[in-house]
Write a protein that holds these residues in place. Structure first.
Motif, PDB file in Angstrom:
ATOM      1  N   ASP A  14       0.853  -1.188   0.000  1.00 18.79           N
ATOM      2  CA  ASP A  14       0.000   0.000   0.000  1.00 18.79           C
ATOM      3  C   ASP A  14       0.897   1.250   0.000  1.00 18.79           C
ATOM      4  OD1 ASP A  14      -2.172   1.611   0.121  1.00 18.79           O
ATOM      5  OD2 ASP A  14      -2.568   1.313   2.263  1.00 18.79           O
ATOM      6  N   VAL A  15       1.484   1.488  -1.168  1.00 18.63           N
ATOM      7  CA  VAL A  15       2.443   2.605  -1.310  1.00 18.63           C
ATOM      8  C   VAL A  15       2.208   3.276  -2.663  1.00 18.63           C
ATOM      9  CG1 VAL A  15       4.245   1.403   0.013  1.00 18.63           C
ATOM     10  CG2 VAL A  15       4.234   1.217  -2.473  1.00 18.63           C
ATOM     11  N   GLU A  16       2.711   4.495  -2.789  1.00 20.15           N
ATOM     12  CA  GLU A  16       2.829   5.107  -4.119  1.00 20.15           C
ATOM     13  C   GLU A  16       4.301   5.086  -4.469  1.00 20.15           C
ATOM     14  OE1 GLU A  16       1.237   8.980  -4.756  1.00 20.15           O
ATOM     15  OE2 GLU A  16      -0.808   8.282  -4.411  1.00 20.15           O
ATOM     16  N   ARG A  40       6.341   6.194  -1.256  1.00 21.10           N
ATOM     17  CA  ARG A  40       5.591   6.921  -0.226  1.00 21.10           C
ATOM     18  C   ARG A  40       4.565   5.960   0.374  1.00 21.10           C
ATOM     19  NH1 ARG A  40       2.993  11.072  -3.590  1.00 21.10           N
ATOM     20  NH2 ARG A  40       2.626  12.283  -1.708  1.00 21.10           N
ATOM     21  N   PRO A  41       4.909   5.340   1.501  1.00 17.71           N
ATOM     22  CA  PRO A  41       4.002   4.355   2.098  1.00 17.71           C
ATOM     23  C   PRO A  41       2.774   5.023   2.711  1.00 17.71           C
ATOM     24  CG  PRO A  41       6.075   4.476   3.306  1.00 17.71           C
ATOM     25  CD  PRO A  41       6.136   5.519   2.276  1.00 17.71           C
ATOM     26  N   ARG A  42       1.647   4.281   2.644  1.00 13.75           N
ATOM     27  CA  ARG A  42       0.417   4.823   3.241  1.00 13.75           C
ATOM     28  C   ARG A  42       0.179   4.283   4.645  1.00 13.75           C
ATOM     29  NH1 ARG A  42      -1.563   3.649  -1.809  1.00 13.75           N
ATOM     30  NH2 ARG A  42      -1.878   5.457  -3.133  1.00 13.75           N
ATOM     31  N   SER A  43       0.919   3.256   5.024  1.00 12.54           N
ATOM     32  CA  SER A  43       0.677   2.667   6.348  1.00 12.54           C
ATOM     33  C   SER A  43       1.995   2.156   6.932  1.00 12.54           C
ATOM     34  CB  SER A  43      -0.297   1.489   6.234  1.00 12.54           C
ATOM     35  OG  SER A  43       0.345   0.437   5.517  1.00 12.54           O
ATOM     36  N   ASP A  85       5.228  11.212   3.606  1.00 13.80           N
ATOM     37  CA  ASP A  85       4.344  12.382   3.479  1.00 13.80           C
ATOM     38  C   ASP A  85       2.888  12.020   3.194  1.00 13.80           C
ATOM     39  OD1 ASP A  85       4.760  11.541   0.917  1.00 13.80           O
ATOM     40  OD2 ASP A  85       5.151  13.526   0.082  1.00 13.80           O
ATOM     41  N   MET A  86       2.539  10.735   3.400  1.00 11.72           N
ATOM     42  CA  MET A  86       1.132  10.357   3.301  1.00 11.72           C
ATOM     43  C   MET A  86       0.466  10.678   4.658  1.00 11.72           C
ATOM     44  SD  MET A  86       0.274   9.337   0.405  1.00 11.72           S
ATOM     45  CE  MET A  86       0.775   8.554  -1.115  1.00 11.72           C
ATOM     46  N   PRO A  87      -0.874  10.855   4.656  1.00 14.17           N
ATOM     47  CA  PRO A  87      -1.535  11.332   5.882  1.00 14.17           C
ATOM     48  C   PRO A  87      -1.186  10.549   7.148  1.00 14.17           C
ATOM     49  CG  PRO A  87      -3.064  11.372   4.048  1.00 14.17           C
ATOM     50  CD  PRO A  87      -1.800  10.763   3.522  1.00 14.17           C
ATOM     51  N   PHE A  88      -1.063   9.226   7.040  1.00 20.46           N
ATOM     52  CA  PHE A  88      -0.784   8.443   8.252  1.00 20.46           C
ATOM     53  C   PHE A  88       0.480   8.940   8.955  1.00 20.46           C
ATOM     54  CE2 PHE A  88       1.452   5.079  10.486  1.00 20.46           C
ATOM     55  CZ  PHE A  88       0.462   4.567  11.302  1.00 20.46           C
ATOM     56  N   LYS A  90       1.863  11.867   8.750  1.00 16.32           N
ATOM     57  CA  LYS A  90       1.912  13.311   9.046  1.00 16.32           C
ATOM     58  C   LYS A  90       0.998  13.667  10.222  1.00 16.32           C
ATOM     59  CE  LYS A  90       2.573  16.219   5.824  1.00 16.32           C
ATOM     60  NZ  LYS A  90       2.618  17.101   4.675  1.00 16.32           N
TER      61      LYS A  90
END
Ligand SMILES: Cc1cc2nc3c(=O)[nH]c(=O)nc-3n(C[C@H](O)[C@H](O)[C@H](O)COP(=O)(O)OP(=O)(O)OC[C@H]3O[C@@H](n4cnc5c(N)ncnc54)[C@H](O)[C@@H]3O)c2cc1C
Length: 329
Positions: A14-16, A40-43, A85-88, A90
């Motif tokens: 779960d990354v960009e 850019r990982p999301r979790s 820099d993904m919401p999790f 930040k």
């Protein structure tokens, strides 16, 4: 893109990701080459799996904060660069455990915004970070600070994702914070909690503005720099001396190599002159095209070190982190 960072490392997570990603826009210097892949990982789960796989496959992994203390080589870097820099990553949590004195911020949270939010809410404890560009993780890694204190003064605990893929929480008592240094082991700073206190929001705001005004009056904040290039050295008599003062006394202020210049205002700020190679013969025809500007800075750093060594017999160590292709992070 090299075989060092195959898509199998990250394509199911779960990354960009961006292949052959330019790093210049992610740094304050605004120069340097590309990363084989920017992820850019999301979790936390995705980040943890990525770290484990990089270790398993011996792929270099670097973590990028806000890029305010970083000089990336013109050739860029190999392997994986992670940006939180993904919401999790930040997120900021206020009143942890129902207590106003407990604040937790994730590694990718922007320090400048955190300082402003604290002032607005009437939370005291991080105002020493006013005017210091950083992510929370980058600030802790460097123990960023200055005349009014450092981030380490406010830390309660730090969670680090080790290169083995395990998250460990280090309480304040187990961490040594020194001058632009911490004893926190190598790894990715996932979050930090801080010891703060409730205060009058107006008083908090005034203190933040006061510290910012001092910084602005003493440093060229708008320059394309990474803050102070060198650490303040210890002189033969045991006293710590300002690197900026030594550079000034060695006559190096204003010295230039291509687009890289020692700030005429603050000797320890080595900046890029953004206007330098726009429409000049020297800029367009000389060795220092836009693409080779990191090299200009490296040469300028050596010239300053040589000049200070020759005059004072001390070695200036760089505080700015250099990223180079082929070097183990
Ligand atoms: C105009 C200007 C003024 C400055 N003034 C000051 C000052 O007054 N005092 C001061 O101390 N510094 C100052 N600096 C330098 C800079 O602000 C600090 O060093 C800051 O801590 C860098 O944070 P960053 O997130 O930008 O880190 P980056 O530059 O992105 O990275 C720096 C290092 O930290 C590592 N890192 C980043 N994030 C993490 C993470 N989550 N986990 C583990 N490691 C991580 C990187 O891998 C790298 O090794 C200034 C810089 C500028 C451009």
């Amino acid at each position: 893109m090299t075989v060092a960072s195959p898509a199998s490392l990250y394509s199911d997570l779960d990354v960009e990701w961006t292949l052959d990603a330019p790093l210049a826009p992610h740094t304050w210097y605004g120069v340097g080459g590309r990363a084989d892949v920017l992820i850019r990982p999301r979790s936390l789960e995705a980040l943890t799996t990525l770290v484990r796989r990089c270790r398993r496959d011996d792929v270099p992994l670097r973590v990028l904060g806000s890029g305010a203390n970083l000089l990336v080589d013109d050739e860029g870097v190999d392997g994986v660069v992670v940006k939180l820099d993904m919401p999790f990553f930040k997120a900021v949590e206020w009143n942890v455990d129902g207590r106003v004195e407990r604040l937790r911020a994730f590694g990718g949270a922007a320090m400048e915004q955190l300082v402003q939010q604290c002032a607005r809410r009437g939370v005291r404890g991080l105002e020493q970070m006013s005017g210091i560009p950083a992510s929370v993780g980058g600030a802790i890694r460097m123990n960023a600070g200055g005349k009014f204190g450092a981030i380490g003064d406010a830390v309660d605990a730090v969670a680090v994702l080790g290169l083995d893929g395990e998250v460990r929480v280090y309480p304040r008592e187990e961490i040594h914070f020194g001058y632009r240094h911490t004893s926190i082991p190598h790894g990715i700073i996932v979050w930090a909690s801080f010891r703060v206190a409730e205060d009058d929001p107006i008083a908090c705001r005034e203190r933040v503005l006061e510290i910012f005004a001092y910084k602005k009056s003493t440093q060229p904040m708008g320059a394309a720099s990474a803050g102070c290039m060198f650490r303040n050295p210890t002189m033969p008599d045991g006293k710590v001396e300002s690197a900026g003062r030594l550079i000034d006394l060695a006559g190096m202020k204003g010295t230039r190599v291509g687009a890289a210049i020692v700030s005429p205002r603050h000797g320890n700020f080595l900046a890029f002159d953004k206007e330098w190679n726009i429409g000049t013969d020297e800029g367009s025809a000389g060795a220092s095209s836009v693409a080779s500007r990191t090299d200009d800075m490296r040469r300028l750093v050596e010239m300053v070190q040589d000049a200070v060594r020759a005059k004072f017999g001390v070695e200036l160590e760089t505080e700015v982190v250099f990223w180079r292709r082929g070097e183990r992070p």
